[in-house]
Design a protein around this motif. Structure first.
Motif, PDB file in Angstrom:
ATOM      1  N   TYR A   7       0.833  -1.204   0.000  1.00 34.45           N
ATOM      2  CA  TYR A   7       0.000   0.000   0.000  1.00 34.45           C
ATOM      3  C   TYR A   7       0.870   1.258   0.000  1.00 34.45           C
ATOM      4  O   TYR A   7       0.503   2.263  -0.602  1.00 34.45           O
ATOM      5  CB  TYR A   7      -0.976  -0.011   1.170  1.00 34.45           C
ATOM      6  N   GLY A   8       2.011   1.198   0.657  1.00 34.13           N
ATOM      7  CA  GLY A   8       2.965   2.309   0.589  1.00 34.13           C
ATOM      8  C   GLY A   8       3.473   2.498  -0.831  1.00 34.13           C
ATOM      9  O   GLY A   8       3.608   3.632  -1.313  1.00 34.13           O
ATOM     10  N   ASP A   9       3.771   1.379  -1.507  1.00 31.85           N
ATOM     11  CA  ASP A   9       4.196   1.441  -2.906  1.00 31.85           C
ATOM     12  C   ASP A   9       3.108   2.044  -3.786  1.00 31.85           C
ATOM     13  O   ASP A   9       3.388   2.801  -4.716  1.00 31.85           O
ATOM     14  CB  ASP A   9       4.548   0.039  -3.434  1.00 31.85           C
ATOM     15  N   VAL A  10       1.848   1.694  -3.510  1.00 32.71           N
ATOM     16  CA  VAL A  10       0.720   2.220  -4.294  1.00 32.71           C
ATOM     17  C   VAL A  10       0.710   3.738  -4.230  1.00 32.71           C
ATOM     18  O   VAL A  10       0.580   4.417  -5.252  1.00 32.71           O
ATOM     19  CB  VAL A  10      -0.629   1.649  -3.790  1.00 32.71           C
ATOM     20  N   GLY A  21      -1.561   6.140 -15.205  1.00 29.03           N
ATOM     21  CA  GLY A  21      -0.890   4.995 -14.604  1.00 29.03           C
ATOM     22  C   GLY A  21       0.384   4.628 -15.350  1.00 29.03           C
ATOM     23  O   GLY A  21       0.814   5.328 -16.269  1.00 29.03           O
ATOM     24  N   HIS A  22       0.964   3.531 -14.962  1.00 22.39           N
ATOM     25  CA  HIS A  22       2.247   3.093 -15.534  1.00 22.39           C
ATOM     26  C   HIS A  22       2.075   2.008 -16.588  1.00 22.39           C
ATOM     27  O   HIS A  22       3.059   1.526 -17.127  1.00 22.39           O
ATOM     28  CB  HIS A  22       3.157   2.573 -14.417  1.00 22.39           C
ATOM     29  N   GLY A  23       0.868   1.571 -16.843  1.00 21.23           N
ATOM     30  CA  GLY A  23       0.623   0.516 -17.826  1.00 21.23           C
ATOM     31  C   GLY A  23       0.241  -0.780 -17.132  1.00 21.23           C
ATOM     32  O   GLY A  23       0.793  -1.130 -16.085  1.00 21.23           O
ATOM     33  N   PHE A  24      -0.711  -1.472 -17.744  1.00 25.25           N
ATOM     34  CA  PHE A  24      -1.198  -2.704 -17.133  1.00 25.25           C
ATOM     35  C   PHE A  24      -0.128  -3.785 -17.158  1.00 25.25           C
ATOM     36  O   PHE A  24       0.599  -3.941 -18.136  1.00 25.25           O
ATOM     37  CB  PHE A  24      -2.488  -3.166 -17.814  1.00 25.25           C
ATOM     38  N   GLY A  25       0.003  -4.480 -16.049  1.00 21.68           N
ATOM     39  CA  GLY A  25       1.015  -5.524 -15.897  1.00 21.68           C
ATOM     40  C   GLY A  25       2.348  -5.003 -15.400  1.00 21.68           C
ATOM     41  O   GLY A  25       3.309  -5.753 -15.284  1.00 21.68           O
ATOM     42  N   SER A  26       2.423  -3.711 -15.080  1.00 24.93           N
ATOM     43  CA  SER A  26       3.707  -3.118 -14.688  1.00 24.93           C
ATOM     44  C   SER A  26       4.020  -3.235 -13.197  1.00 24.93           C
ATOM     45  O   SER A  26       5.137  -2.947 -12.784  1.00 24.93           O
ATOM     46  CB  SER A  26       3.742  -1.642 -15.094  1.00 24.93           C
ATOM     47  N   TRP A  27       3.080  -3.663 -12.384  1.00 28.15           N
ATOM     48  CA  TRP A  27       3.282  -3.691 -10.931  1.00 28.15           C
ATOM     49  C   TRP A  27       4.572  -4.392 -10.505  1.00 28.15           C
ATOM     50  O   TRP A  27       5.357  -3.811  -9.748  1.00 28.15           O
ATOM     51  CB  TRP A  27       2.072  -4.316 -10.236  1.00 28.15           C
ATOM     52  N   PRO A  28       4.844  -5.635 -10.959  1.00 33.14           N
ATOM     53  CA  PRO A  28       6.052  -6.293 -10.456  1.00 33.14           C
ATOM     54  C   PRO A  28       7.331  -5.542 -10.832  1.00 33.14           C
ATOM     55  O   PRO A  28       8.254  -5.432 -10.013  1.00 33.14           O
ATOM     56  CB  PRO A  28       6.021  -7.683 -11.089  1.00 33.14           C
ATOM     57  N   LEU A  29       7.390  -5.018 -12.037  1.00 33.97           N
ATOM     58  CA  LEU A  29       8.594  -4.304 -12.472  1.00 33.97           C
ATOM     59  C   LEU A  29       8.774  -2.998 -11.701  1.00 33.97           C
ATOM     60  O   LEU A  29       9.897  -2.626 -11.356  1.00 33.97           O
ATOM     61  CB  LEU A  29       8.530  -4.028 -13.975  1.00 33.97           C
ATOM     62  N   LEU A  30       7.693  -2.311 -11.416  1.00 34.49           N
ATOM     63  CA  LEU A  30       7.761  -1.052 -10.678  1.00 34.49           C
ATOM     64  C   LEU A  30       8.170  -1.247  -9.225  1.00 34.49           C
ATOM     65  O   LEU A  30       8.725  -0.343  -8.607  1.00 34.49           O
ATOM     66  CB  LEU A  30       6.414  -0.338 -10.730  1.00 34.49           C
ATOM     67  N   THR A  31       7.889  -2.428  -8.686  1.00 32.31           N
ATOM     68  CA  THR A  31       8.206  -2.684  -7.278  1.00 32.31           C
ATOM     69  C   THR A  31       9.501  -3.476  -7.114  1.00 32.31           C
ATOM     70  O   THR A  31       9.765  -4.005  -6.037  1.00 32.31           O
ATOM     71  CB  THR A  31       7.038  -3.424  -6.594  1.00 32.31           C
ATOM     72  N   GLY A  32      10.293  -3.560  -8.188  1.00 33.17           N
ATOM     73  CA  GLY A  32      11.603  -4.189  -8.099  1.00 33.17           C
ATOM     74  C   GLY A  32      11.602  -5.697  -8.159  1.00 33.17           C
ATOM     75  O   GLY A  32      12.596  -6.347  -7.843  1.00 33.17           O
ATOM     76  N   ARG A  33      10.513  -6.285  -8.563  1.00 32.51           N
ATOM     77  CA  ARG A  33      10.441  -7.741  -8.698  1.00 32.51           C
ATOM     78  C   ARG A  33      10.655  -8.107 -10.162  1.00 32.51           C
ATOM     79  O   ARG A  33      10.443  -7.289 -11.043  1.00 32.51           O
ATOM     80  CB  ARG A  33       9.076  -8.240  -8.228  1.00 32.51           C
ATOM     81  N   PRO A  34      11.015  -9.342 -10.417  1.00 30.92           N
ATOM     82  CA  PRO A  34      11.096  -9.746 -11.824  1.00 30.92           C
ATOM     83  C   PRO A  34       9.691  -9.768 -12.436  1.00 30.92           C
ATOM     84  O   PRO A  34       8.694  -9.670 -11.723  1.00 30.92           O
ATOM     85  CB  PRO A  34      11.701 -11.156 -11.770  1.00 30.92           C
ATOM     86  N   ASP A  35       9.627  -9.883 -13.738  1.00 35.11           N
ATOM     87  CA  ASP A  35       8.330  -9.887 -14.429  1.00 35.11           C
ATOM     88  C   ASP A  35       7.622 -11.213 -14.161  1.00 35.11           C
ATOM     89  O   ASP A  35       7.577 -12.106 -14.994  1.00 35.11           O
ATOM     90  CB  ASP A  35       8.535  -9.663 -15.926  1.00 35.11           C
ATOM     91  N   VAL A  36       7.092 -11.323 -12.936  1.00 32.32           N
ATOM     92  CA  VAL A  36       6.383 -12.528 -12.509  1.00 32.32           C
ATOM     93  C   VAL A  36       5.005 -12.123 -11.998  1.00 32.32           C
ATOM     94  O   VAL A  36       4.695 -10.949 -11.875  1.00 32.32           O
ATOM     95  CB  VAL A  36       7.141 -13.276 -11.386  1.00 32.32           C
TER      96      VAL A  36
END
Length: 163
Positions: A7-10, A21-36
């Motif tokens: 929620y802090g990341d949000v 927004g940053h584009g659909f499916g971008s959450w893992p990449l934006l939060t430093g995770r691999p594209d999983v």
């Protein structure tokens, strides 16, 4: 925990691209995770980060339109409407704590069905009981004869054998 971090990341990420927004499916990449398969465990938060305020606004407009045909009187008299509202509320609450947007596709499907109730007149939901001594098919046969149209495929209708 992890949800509080999400929620802090949000909050941080939505400030970076508030409208689109940053584009659909971008959450893992934006939060430093691999594209999983990774998500914030909240459909509205994911919509905000990935689709911006416009996506959240569009979603809320669709929900408002879908619920336009819903009233307490309608829910008391129309068991189908009641059932679909209960299903949507369950799916929506589930979407607030689990899965990503594609994983919550049932919520979007149920929302689409609920939207049908906004355009379907209440009278169409009423069940017409047959009169005493008549079969349940006779009202359908009378309606078909009145409209002078062929019966729907696979539908059996009463035949007047006295004529």
């Amino acid at each position: 925990g992890a949800r509080a971090e999400s929620y802090g990341d949000v909050v941080k990420l939505s400030e970076g691209a508030p409208l689109l927004g940053h584009g659909f499916g971008s959450w893992p990449l934006l939060t430093g995770r691999p594209d999983v398969h990774s998500y914030p465990h909240n459909a509205l938060a994911e919509l905000l980060v990935e689709g911006g305020l416009i996506a959240v606004g569009l979603f809320l407009v669709v929900v408002a339109v879908a619920f336009r045909g819903v009233s307490f009187a309608r829910l008391r008299s129309d068991p189908q409407a009641l059932c679909i509202v209960v299903l949507f509320v369950n799916a929506f609450l589930n979407a607030m704590v689990t899965e990503d947007l594609p994983g919550n596709r049932a919520m979007f499907m149920i929302l689409g069905v609920l939207a049908l109730f906004a355009i379907r007149p209440v009278a169409a939901a009423r069940v017409v009981a047959p009169e005493a001594g008549r079969s349940a098919a006779e009202p359908l046969a009378a309606e078909i004869a009145r409209r002078r149209v062929a019966p729907p495929a696979g539908q059996v209708h009463a035949v007047n054998r006295d004529a």
